[in-house]
Design an enzyme around this catalytic site. Structure first.
Site, PDB file in Angstrom:
ATOM      1  N   HIS A 183       2.000   2.259  -3.372  1.00  0.00           N
ATOM      2  CA  HIS A 183       0.964   2.962  -4.133  1.00  0.00           C
ATOM      3  C   HIS A 183       0.988   4.473  -3.919  1.00  0.00           C
ATOM      4  O   HIS A 183       0.446   5.220  -4.728  1.00  0.00           O
ATOM      5  CB  HIS A 183      -0.417   2.451  -3.718  1.00  0.00           C
ATOM      6  CG  HIS A 183      -0.868   1.216  -4.433  1.00  0.00           C
ATOM      7  ND1 HIS A 183      -0.877   1.116  -5.800  1.00  0.00           N
ATOM      8  CD2 HIS A 183      -1.362   0.033  -3.964  1.00  0.00           C
ATOM      9  CE1 HIS A 183      -1.350  -0.075  -6.140  1.00  0.00           C
ATOM     10  NE2 HIS A 183      -1.643  -0.744  -5.049  1.00  0.00           N
ATOM     11  N   GLU A 218       0.823  -1.214   0.000  1.00  0.00           N
ATOM     12  CA  GLU A 218       0.000   0.000   0.000  1.00  0.00           C
ATOM     13  C   GLU A 218       0.859   1.267   0.000  1.00  0.00           C
ATOM     14  O   GLU A 218       0.510   2.261  -0.638  1.00  0.00           O
ATOM     15  CB  GLU A 218      -0.949   0.002   1.211  1.00  0.00           C
ATOM     16  CG  GLU A 218      -1.863  -1.211   1.326  1.00  0.00           C
ATOM     17  CD  GLU A 218      -2.683  -1.478   0.080  1.00  0.00           C
ATOM     18  OE1 GLU A 218      -2.928  -0.540  -0.701  1.00  0.00           O
ATOM     19  OE2 GLU A 218      -3.073  -2.630  -0.136  1.00  0.00           O
TER      20      GLU A 218
END
Length: 887
Positions: free
Chosen positions: A347, A344
């Site tokens: 990202h 994550e």
């Protein structure tokens, strides 16, 4: 985002589903209140627009869950800056609202649209939704968002397409005792004073708040960078947090990091916070781009559709994705949390700064974040710690079907890993950095990434990689030996048989990475050899050891002759073998996969595992166990073969259990911990009586004392399996109690394994529980346990069919229905079951799960063929093995 499934992404019609391009959003001011007592929210949004074409109608996205009130449009170019009231025309099917107004807005002008709205906090795990938790035995709620792919429109009217980036100013109004968080840090937070409010719009909104005598507060957040609507995030609730800070290597800024959760579980966030602090600075260094936000938060939620979501500056996800009891360290949990959080955080650059142009490029975001988060970065952050980089076995975990897009998340991961290996990791990452810099705060397509890597490497990456991404499937290379070398041929690999002519048109550019051995016994890998045609002959000395796809870094299967396979397997067992751990794992998974379509016999897999029974690396044993389970499962209804397979499995794993035992001493190496855990699970698959008795006794101690000391978290799964399978009501109720407790770190294991019960009455009780009491996010987990139980499989299908309308309505707006279809039907293995399933869905609207259904039916057909094709071969091999064992 983790655990998304882009193979379900429908083909999008540009005209029907894309918004008109006559206006462009520039900035949103979003002001809304949240009332956790009435479970309602509402407010208004003001959007600054560029008018690109003259228009008297503005179309934007808006879910029918939102009740729109006043709408107006202001344009300074019109006479006296005319404010026009707009007529709202809703389009429920497309999730849109059209704002129609009398005076057209001229092209090239600036305008501002304002809408008021209200809605209920739904329990759907998307949009702006409620999540439940227990405080002092009482159910309370908090609220959070999940917008990917198209649910920002369920929280506020917006242009809900990834390429329509804008900035966002968010103001949250909530009860004073709650906590508000969003993408950006709070700029100000004040208690509501009716006498000091100068903003007329805000005053009107505040005057309508429920229970006006309660104390409310206003939290205003800093303006965001340019971002897509699906990355906007906010949450309101009684959150607690853990906090640390990091100094970033490029900017020198100190960035605060927090993990939020409800107070009862916040102590479990320590490791997640540690991972965040290690990977965030590393990504800034790798990408050579400053992290652009002033903070990074993470919120763990009790109810969450996916695994986790990369909202910019506010990562969200399931408690199981981030939480781990610090007093009960669990290597599997540490690997999972670290991989998820690292994914994550990747990202924040790859996806958030630079975003895919449209959802058909979702794989670009997800595949790369997986490569960075779970292969490259974790190996650097924890080189000697309790985490095992996934690069060694990830490229082997691939499959292909006629009806799937071959896991669009996994495929780019493998292609990127292969490319990194081919041109070198340094040049690969330099190319990625260049790509990101060129597309800062913009949108991109796959070609843009390849262009960036081409520029950095000097290689024609577009030519090399194009078919790997744009074409469905991946190749099988068949290797036969000739008098002058080897003949190699590429075809499309399918796990259910040979492709027909239409399915076998693609020619991939395949880096062969041929490992050979010279006269002195030294290994060499030729990375320049590329198969760019259907077939060709390569000159190598076949009298010596060789292997294609050295290190198993590339994304294809290799089929050798049985004789060559035996030679490679034998060489791999030697001390100091030229074949690496990754070679052994790749060979194991290749043989396992190739036996499914009958390209090699399943007995070859058993022979390979038997040859390697003295293997000491746990990753090989994990591969062996997964492969054996894939053979055992189709033959669960064939008593003699099943019994012999389980006996063979016992001979492999029980000696390892006897060697290492069941306890996990502090300071023990990761390899031994993982090997012990795998061996115990293997012995359970083999139904070993002594191991079963030991595991049952450990759960019995827990029943007597309530103390889980004798249930190490690393083997909670096999302990719960055996307790559920061989126990009765007492064990069932104890496991269910654990499954219901969101603060219990054993919860996931309990959910996934309670379905192993062989008591028909308890199975029916569990099904009733799933229907009436289970959290939405846990339904598939409970069903996975039942689907793994051969006695429950048919019952589970009937349960789904009987309650189809319930589940279709219950999961109308999230991804759970497709996963439920896949889970309930993929375990079947008879023609009758296949035909019954096909008949059941014949008159259903399968739009939301068409790919999952097609994959399930194909899996059943493939399993039927596999059983017919492999039965005699398997029976013969097992008979001979039993005879040898008795000598």
């Amino acid at each position: 985002m983790m655990s998304s499934d882009p193979s379900e992404t429908p083909a999008i019609s540009q005209n029907k589903y894309r918004l008109p391009k006559n206006v462009k959003p520039l900035h949103y001011d979003l002001t809304f209140w949240t009332d956790l007592d009435s479970l309602k929210f509402g407010g208004f949004v003001t959007v600054d627009l560029d008018i690109l074409e003259e228009t008297s109608a503005i179309v934007l996205n808006c879910s029918d869950d939102l009740k729109l009130a006043d709408a107006s449009v202001h344009c300074a170019t019109l006479d006296a800056g005319q404010l026009q009231s707009a007529q709202i025309v809703a389009d429920k099917e497309l999730g849109r609202a059209s704002l129609n107004f009398p005076a057209a807005l001229p092209a090239g002008s600036k305008a501002q649209v304002k809408l008021s709205y209200s809605a209920m906090l739904r329990g759907s795990m998307n949009g702006y939704y409620k999540s439940a938790w227990q405080r002092d035995g009482k159910t309370e709620y908090y609220a959070l968002t999940h917008f990917q792919p198209t649910d920002a429109r369920a929280a506020f009217p917006c242009w809900d397409e990834p390429q329509l980036k804008a900035t966002f100013g968010i103001t949250m109004i909530s009860r004073a005792e709650t906590v508000n968080i969003s993408n950006m840090p709070a700029e100000s937070e004040v208690l509501y004073d009716p006498t000091s409010t100068r903003d007329a719009n805000l005053a009107t909104l505040l005057s309508t708040l429920p229970k006006k005598d309660d104390q409310w507060k206003l939290t205003k957040f800093q303006k965001t960078p340019l971002m897509s609507s699906y990355l906007v995030a906010f949450a309101n609730g009684p959150f607690a947090h853990l906090e640390t800070k990091v100094v970033m290597p490029l900017s020198g800024r100190t960035v605060p990091l927090r993990v939020y959760a409800t107070p009862d579980i916040i102590h479990q966030a320590e490791f997640c916070l540690e991972v965040t602090a290690k990977v965030l600075p590393l990504y800034e260094k790798i990408f050579e781009i400053e992290y652009p936000l002033p903070k990074l938060d993470t919120l763990a939620a009790n109810d969450f559709d996916m695994g986790a979501m990369e909202n910019w500056g506010l990562i969200t996800g399931r408690t199981s994705a981030f939480m781990m009891d610090p007093k009960k360290p669990n290597i599997l949990a540490r690997k999972s949390i670290a991989g998820t959080q690292s994914h994550e955080v990747a990202h924040m650059w790859f996806g958030n700064i630079t975003t895919m142009e449209w959802w058909d490029y979702l794989y670009l975001n997800e595949g790369f974040a997986t490569l960075m988060g779970e292969a490259i970065v974790l190996g650097e952050v924890f080189p000697d710690g309790p985490l095992i980089p996934l690069r060694s076995n990830a490229p082997t975990q691939i499959s292909s079907t006629r009806y799937s897009t071959d896991s669009l998340i996994l495929r780019p991961l493998q292609c990127s890993a292969c490319l990194s290996e081919y041109i070198g990791e340094e040049r690969f990452l330099k190319g990625v950095s260049g790509y990101l810099k060129k597309h800062l705060y913009a949108n991109s397509v796959t070609r843009d990434l390849w262009d960036g890597i081409s520029a950095a490497s000097g290689e024609d990456i577009v030519r090399l990689m194009d078919n790997w991404i744009t074409k469905i499937g991946f190749p099988l290379i068949t290797v036969t030996e000739t008098s002058s070398g080897i003949h190699v041929r590429q075809d499309r690999y399918l796990n259910d048989g040979t492709p027909n002519a239409d399915e076998n048109e693609t020619i991939w550019n395949i880096p062969l990475a041929i490992l050979t051995v010279d006269e002195g016994g030294q290994a060499h890998v030729d990375k320049t050899a590329i198969l760019e045609e259907r077939e060709k002959i390569l000159a190598i000395d076949t009298s010596r050891t060789f292997k294609l796809n050295a290190g198993t870094t590339s994304f294809y299967r290799v089929l050798y002759t049985p004789e060559r396979l035996s030679k490679i397997a034998a060489e791999a067992t030697k001390e100091g073998s030229v074949f690496s751990l990754s070679d052994r794992i790749g060979l194991l998974y290749d043989v396992s996969a190739l036996s499914k379509p009958g390209l090699t016999q399943v007995s070859s897999l058993l022979t390979l595992v038997d040859i390697w029974r003295n293997e000491t690396n746990h990753l090989v044993w994990v591969g062996a166990l997964n492969s054996l389970a894939g053979v055992i499962r189709p033959f669960e209804d064939h008593r003699q073969i099943n019994d012999s397979l389980r006996a063979f499995t016992r001979t492999l794993f029980v000696p390892i259990v006897q060697r290492f035992g069941y306890d996990f001493p502090e300071g023990e190496s990761v390899d031994i911990v993982e090997l012990r855990k795998t061996a115990i699970q293997g012995a359970v698959v083999g139904r070993d009586e002594s191991v079963t008795q030991e595991l049952r006794s450990r759960f019995t101690d827990y029943l007597k004392t309530g103390d889980k000391t004798r249930i190490p978290s690393d083997i909670a799964k096999p302990i719960f399996q055996t307790a559920a399978r061989y126990g009765g009501r007492e064990e069932f109720e104890a496991i269910l109690k654990i499954a219901e407790d969101p603060t219990d770190t054993y919860r996931s294991s309990a959910i996934r394994n309670i379905g192993c019960t062989e008591d028909l009455g308890l199975m029916k009780e569990l099904l009733s529980y799933i229907l009436t009491k289970a959290r939405d996010q846990d339904v598939v987990g409970f069903c996975l346990g039942l689907e793994a139980n051969p006695l429950a499989r048919r019952i589970l299908v009937e349960f789904f069919q009987d309650n189809y309308d319930h589940f279709s309505k219950r999961f109308a707006t999230n991804s759970m229905l497709k996963y439920l279809v896949l889970t309930c039907f993929r375990g079947l293995s008879t023609q009758e079951a296949h035909d019954d399933a096909q008949e059941f869905f014949k008159n259903k609207d399968t739009t939301r799960y068409s790919m999952a259904l097609a994959q399930s039916l194909e899996t059943i057909r493939a399993r039927i063929t596999y059983i017919e094709r492999s039965r005699d071969d398997l029976s013969d091999w097992l008979t001979k093995w039993e005879q040898r064992s008795q000598l």
